[in-house]
Scaffold this active site. Structure first.
Site, PDB file in Angstrom:
ATOM      1  N   HIS A 168      38.890  39.948  38.890  1.00 27.62           N
ATOM      2  CA  HIS A 168      39.754  38.809  39.169  1.00 27.62           C
ATOM      3  C   HIS A 168      39.457  38.092  37.910  1.00 27.62           C
ATOM      4  O   HIS A 168      38.221  38.179  37.511  1.00 27.62           O
ATOM      5  CB  HIS A 168      38.879  38.330  40.246  1.00 27.62           C
ATOM      6  N   CYS A 211      45.483  35.203  39.951  1.00 26.60           N
ATOM      7  CA  CYS A 211      44.566  34.619  39.327  1.00 26.60           C
ATOM      8  C   CYS A 211      44.689  34.633  37.776  1.00 26.60           C
ATOM      9  O   CYS A 211      44.180  33.643  36.969  1.00 26.60           O
ATOM     10  CB  CYS A 211      43.188  35.271  39.448  1.00 26.60           C
TER      11      CYS A 211
END
Length: 1259
Positions: free
Chosen positions: A329, A74
């Site tokens: 994330h 990510c």
């Protein structure tokens, strides 16, 4: 009604395939004749269809492509999207052709120099621009990095990746025209200067940067950080002088830094991760950190005659990190500079500031099927679309199907299109629909008018966002997901666990060419355009093939005239081959289409044709539900692939009515009984024969089928030890149905005639047990009625219904029959606590009851499926056994529930609120939404609600307990605030903290807080307004002239904590939570602290004694820095002593230690030329408001001891406590080792690995 051979022949010609007649007989398993039982194979295997791999989905409504996450990439995806939405970077990369970079075809040649990383980036950017897929893949790119699958699964820091990727690109582009691509776009310089105040000589050092790293801790925002770095000067004077090379001596000087050269694109990295030197662990800084959408950098640059616009930058990307310092994330907010995406919002209907009339118009638009269908057709090429796809696009647009929303008032979709023939034109076979020309013009004007209305509504929602010259189109790109956001949504990323981590700015003077606007093909080289066009054609072909394969169903049609009904199920008359046919049919077509096709194929069919779902069971074919709704698609009817459909008239087969539904599903049971000889006598031989019974028939039908007038039935059951027993069915249970008794297909039933001898059954080698050896549950009598037995054991199996257990317990306890209507069973846990009642309809297995466990027979009915059984108590100190119980509807609001609980508790007034007990058995967050239902707030049966005194403030307000704090005040005894104590003390109760901590004379050694009362105040109120309102709570004995004579602190650990220093600052900027408490300290004179003023408690050391004089407050202006030298100068001036003749130390009351503060480490800082290392806010001092500073006059005493006798006593006490705790822990470990040889530890963190990108040599 029949089928001719001609009709069957047409079925074969038109695509039907006969099913092979391979099926298995039961075989000669037993000695009886089984000719009456079906010879079908139960659960016949279906053919496996090999489906092609599903192609990527097309782009969604934003028309932008995301990037698929490979497991832990990510951070890479967020940075790549930022570079992709930097058009100048993207186009500079596209300008490098194959003659400079090489080509993919040559990459495996030994002598070829193929610059694989730039080539893969070019291809990825082209895919993101042109390839019609919802998300691109980075597998080829990461392969070019030399990463393995382990690397792709491992999380890394995006700031580190940014530097490493730029370095890899610079290396890859050596020797090409793009060798300076990174420097040209991102390179800037900073100049550091030291100016001698004596000779004015300037010592200068220039540093390059590709990104600016700025601090977050103790900084309010980006502009504040830049001001500290590039505007404020560091002064070298007093005991911290600078050695000037020109003067060749120590002199006073100033040190500063300025931005000299600004790049076109400015990257800012935020230092959100820090290290706690006390806890020895890393942590993430989640405090509020603001940054502007447009910033002027001129104040931070060297003086220049350049136009001010040269220094103006616009934000275009924010990389966001969600999580902690050991994992999380990344996603990114992107500004669409070239307007490549479709930025649309559906107007929110619940916004209070939207005009009500506009909302009503908007609802009419959403509810008008004509407008919606025209809008869908307008977006299609040539305004033509298949009718099936029109229904699917409608479902995607409004979130519900045509049949659910419009069918009642408008009829089927095709009928609606026919009725509006002036707008819609259906093809001859009614498979496609188009928009008539005049309808297209009218629809387009309607659509534009509606679009303008929605845009107007959105604009009115957010004033100020459109003050800029052009509306900013922002998107949130989260790996594969792309959705539009508003510019104001960026403010949500200022603070918290999900907050901004990297900022990307571009010069506002950078203008994009007009031809680049909304043109994704702009700047892409021809060979990549051709490659993407070919890839899109291939994608369309694959999608069409997959769509055709995926939307076809294999149906097995059973023709009714070829079946007959006997022994409880349907069986083919001749053979399965002539009765069952395979048909391939599109699931997007309707049931009416399927029926019409069947009528055309079976042209000799007479009467109604009914299609019903059928399934094979061991007894044969059984018909379940009838399919209804000709305008519903097979997909909406949830017809599965390989489904069996029975084709008949819906009433009878061969003149016999057919029972349908799951209730009467035929069960094939294996019945065991003694054999009968030819003379009709019982033989000592056990035989087994299959029998079929409807599921809803009584169990006693087994005796009737075997012509046994009186007998006992036994069923096979498994005990908790896993052994199989035969369990007798009580006589009263013979009237239950097979399903209620828990019998299933292939279950075994043992029949004993009343004339049979038990021993004849036992000799067959089977284990037979009576009722006394069954599994059981223990039921205790907890009703008000007395019984001979306090508890009884009730036999049960996992399939026994709780209702039966309760009724049996009432009978065996010999209680009154009225309890059958007003009682329930409640499990009893190991601590003797009664748990939630078990519904009567549950089986023992469904209720998760363990055999041998205890149940309580209690008065009152069990809650229904729509009710909740809740425990509740008053106050947050829950004692076992003090909880009350109540049953409420799950749709009850919080307000009504609160009233009901107060009424049941007998509590007066309306100054109460509800909290839910959390998993730590502590009071959780209050249930603030009084109109919300208990179900909406996820309240479940068994939860405990707490009645807490005190009315919740309205939204936007705080309810703050206020205390009076006066250092050294010793009267009274301590009482707690009502939230800590469950009484309601009147204002005037006192907290007194432990007096063991602190030095003699230290006001923090014993802290007294007098409770004044609660204050309800707006979050927008200032600190000064808080003080003014709090003065109304104070008695006449504690009158102060004005709020300026008060100092406000938060209360932390029953002591003053954080100082609310700025009177004009709103309370909401201090982030005060619902549990915050405030204490007020009276002052002898007015005080108006500035934002950089720090309040310290100073104590002068008494000469010749190990003690201190009473404390005196010192206000220290930290505007010149939190340095030791600055503090020493302020203390020396305050005490009227020379700075070189004092020593100061900070007191740590929790450790009973004094830490001297000297400027030695500042000399080290100067030599290393690291700025702000001598910061008293950091380790090891952690200086803050309210800290105690000891002062020693070195003119009188010259030893370095700051401790007191109280400190010695405190350290000794801590030592003894630590030894006692250690011995207890050792004893605990020793005891635990008796039961376990291993000790469970916390989850280990994976070792951190460095990030690298492998690049070939091109020099």
């Amino acid at each position: 009604m029949f089928l001719s051979n001609v009709g069957l022949g047409r079925l074969v010609v038109l695509g039907f395939r006969q099913v092979g007649s391979s099926f298995r007989m039961f075989g000669d398993l037993f000695e009886e004749d089984y000719s009456s039982v079906s010879n079908y194979q139960y659960g016949k295997e279906k053919k496996l269809k090999t489906k092609a791999l599903e192609p990527p989905a097309p782009r969604e409504f934003t028309n932008l492509s995301g990037i698929r996450n490979q497991g832990g990439t990510c951070y890479l995806n967020s940075l790549l999207q930022t570079l992709h939405f930097t058009p100048e970077f993207r186009e500079a990369l596209f300008s490098l052709g194959p003659e400079e970079l090489g080509s993919f075809e040559d990459k495996d040649k030994p002598d070829a120099k193929v610059r694989i990383i730039p080539l893969q980036l070019q291809r990825l950017f082209a895919q993101l621009l042109l390839l019609d897929q919802d998300a691109a893949s980075t597998e080829d790119l990461t392969d070019s990095f030399g990463w393995t699958s382990n690397e792709e699964m491992r999380q890394h820091d995006v700031q580190e990746l940014n530097r490493i990727l730029f370095s890899a690109l610079e290396t890859s582009l050596v020797g090409t025209s793009g060798h300076d691509l990174i420097n040209r776009l991102y390179h800037g310089t900073v100049v550091n200067q030291v100016v001698c105040k004596e000779c004015k000589n300037v010592s200068e050092k220039q540093e390059d940067f590709l990104d600016l790293t700025v601090a977050v801790k103790n900084v309010s925002g980006l502009e504040d950080a830049l001001w500290t770095m590039y505007v404020e000067e560091e002064v070298f004077d007093c005991d911290n002088l600078y050695h000037c090379g020109t003067c060749d001596r120590l002199v006073k000087a100033t040190k500063s830094a300025k931005l000299r050269k600004l790049p076109p694109f400015l990257t800012v990295s935020l230092l959100r991760f820090n290290f706690d030197f006390v806890k020895h662990e890393r942590y993430k800084e989640t405090s509020c950190y603001t940054f502007p959408v447009r910033i002027n950098l001129k104040p931070f640059c060297e003086q220049s005659d350049s136009d001010d616009l040269e220094y103006v930058y616009d934000l275009f990307s924010v990389i966001i990190h969600k999580g902690g310092c050991y994992g999380g994330h990344y996603h990114v907010y992107i500004k669409d500079v070239d307007h490549l995406g479709n930025w649309q919002f559906q107007a929110e209907k619940s916004k209070p500031d939207v005009n009500l009339k506009d909302l009503q118009n908007e609802e009419e638009i959403d509810d008008d099927p004509l407008v919606i269908l025209k809008a869908i057709l307008l977006q299609e090429e040539n305004n033509v679309i298949p009718v099936d796809q029109l229904g699917q696009k409608l479902l995607k647009k409004i979130g519900t199907s045509w049949n659910k929303k419009y069918r009642k008032q408008c009829g089927p979709l095709r009928k609606f299109l026919q009725l509006h023939s002036q707008i819609f034109l259906l093809s001859s076979d009614e498979s496609t629909v188009s928009l008539l020309k005049n309808g297209s013009l009218q629809a387009e004007s309607d659509f534009q008018r509606n679009d303008q209305h929605i845009s107007k509504t959105l604009t009115s929602e957010s004033p100020g966002l459109n003050d800029r010259p052009s509306c900013s189109h922002w998107f949130d790109i989260n790996d594969s997901k792309v959705q539009p956001i508003k510019e104001k949504d960026i403010e949500r990323q200022f603070q918290g666990k999900e907050s901004a981590y990297m900022l990307f700015y571009r010069k506002s003077q950078l203008q994009r060419p007009p031809e680049a606007r909304a043109n994704p093909r702009y700047g892409i080289p021809r060979h990549l355009l051709n490659e993407m066009d070919a890839a899109n054609i291939e994608l369309q072909t694959k999608r069409a093939e997959w769509d055709s394969t995926n939307n076809n169903l294999e149906l097995r049609l059973h023709l009714g005239p070829h079946y007959h009904f006997f022994n409880g199920a349907l069986h083919p008359i001749v053979s399965q081959a002539e009765s069952v046919w395979d048909l391939t049919f599109d699931k997007r077509k309707t049931l009416g289409d399927l029926r019409q096709s069947m009528f055309q194929l079976l042209e000799f069919w007479e009467g109604d044709m009914v299609l019903s779902v059928a399934k094979f069971v061991p007894a044969g074919l059984h018909v379940y539900q009838m399919l209804d709704g000709d305008d519903l698609t097979l997909c909406e009817l949830e017809i599965a692939d390989g489904e069996d459909l029975f084709v008949w008239n819906g009433v009878e087969v061969g003149g016999i009515p057919i029972p349908t539904g799951s209730d009467c599903e035929p069960l094939l049971l294996h019945v065991l009984h003694l054999a009968t000889s030819s003379e009709g006598e019982r033989c000592p031989r056990l035989v087994e024969s299959p029998h079929v019974f409807p599921s809803n028939a009584e169990v006693g039908a087994v005796l009737t089928a075997l012509a046994v007038p009186v007998g006992v039935l036994f069923i096979s059951a498994t005990d908790p030890a896993g052994e199989e027993n035969w369990v007798a069915i009580p006589e009263e249970d013979l009237k239950k149905t097979f399903r209620e008794q828990g019998l299933r297909n292939q279950s075994s039933v043992l029949v004993q005639d009343s004339s049979d001898d038990n021993s004849s059954l036992l000799t067959q080698g089977r284990w037979f047990t009576g009722m006394n050896e069954m599994s059981w549950l223990q039921v205790q009598n907890l009703c008000e009625f007395e019984s001979e037995e306090k508890q009884v054991k009730i036999s049960a199996t996992v399939n026994t219904v709780v209702f039966d257990i309760r009724i049996k317990a009432i009978k065996e306890l010999k209680l009154i029959k009225e309890l059958a209507e007003n009682s329930c069973l409640r499990p009893i846990d190991r601590n003797g606590k009664l748990l939630c009642p078990v519904p009567d309809s549950y089986t023992v297995k469904e209720a998760e009851l363990k055999m041998g466990s205890s149940l309580g027979l209690c008065p009152g009915k069990a809650p229904t499926s729509s009710q909740l059984f809740l425990f509740f108590t008053v106050g947050s100190d829950v004692q076992p056994g003090t909880e009350m119980e109540i049953i409420v509807e799950e749709t009850m609001s919080v307000r009504d529930c609160l009233k009901l609980l107060l009424e049941k508790s007998g509590l007066p007034g309306d100054t109460w609120h509800l909290r839910k007990m959390d998993w730590c058995y502590e009071a959780g967050e209050p249930l603030c939404e009084e109109d919300a239902t208990l179900r909406e707030l996820m309240i479940c049966s068994g939860d405990t609600l707490l009645l807490i005194e005190g009315k919740l403030p309205p939204p936007g307000f705080l309810k703050v307990p206020v205390w009076w704090y006066q250092p050294g005040w010793h009267t009274g005894h301590w009482k707690s605030h009502p939230d800590q104590m469950h009484g309601a003390p009147s204002p005037g109760g006192v907290w007194r903290a432990a007096s063991t901590q602190g030095a003699p004379g230290d006001p923090h050694g014993e802290v007294s807080l007098l409770y004044l009362g609660d204050l309800e105040i707006s979050e927008d109120a200032t600190v000064a307004e808080l003080k003014s309102q709090a003065m109304t709570l104070s008695s006449s004995e504690r009158v102060v002239p004005s709020p300026a004579f008060l100092r406000a602190w938060t209360v932390e650990g029953r002591r003053p904590g954080r100082l609310l220093r700025v009177n004009r600052q709103p309370l909401k900027e201090y982030k005060l939570g619902r549990k915050t408490e405030i204490c007020l300290e009276p002052l002898q004179k007015e005080e108006n602290l500035g934002p950089q003023d720090v309040v310290l408690r100073t104590q002068m050391r008494l000469p010749g004694q190990r003690a201190y004089a009473p404390c005196v407050d010192l206000v220290w202006d930290t505007g010149r820095g939190w340095t030791a030298g600055s503090l020493r100068q302020r203390v020396a001036h305050f005490c009227s002593l020379p700075v070189e003749k004092i020593e100061i130390a900070k007191y740590f009351p929790e450790k009973f230690e004094w830490l001297p503060i000297s400027s030695w480490n500042q000399h080290l800082t100067k030599r290393k030329k690291k700025k702000k290392q001598d910061n008293l806010q950091g380790a090891p001092y952690y200086l803050k408001d309210g800290d105690t500073i000891g002062i020693k006059n070195m003119l009188i005493e010259d030893d370095d001891d700051f401790s007191t006798a109280r400190d010695d006593l405190g350290k000794e006490t801590q030592k003894q406590l630590a030894l006692g705790k250690k011995s207890q822990e050792a004893l605990h470990v020793q005891n635990s080792d008796l039961f376990s040889s291993t000790k469970t530890s916390g989850r280990p963190r994976a070792p951190e690995a460095s990030l690298s990108i492998h690049v070939g040599s091109f020099r």
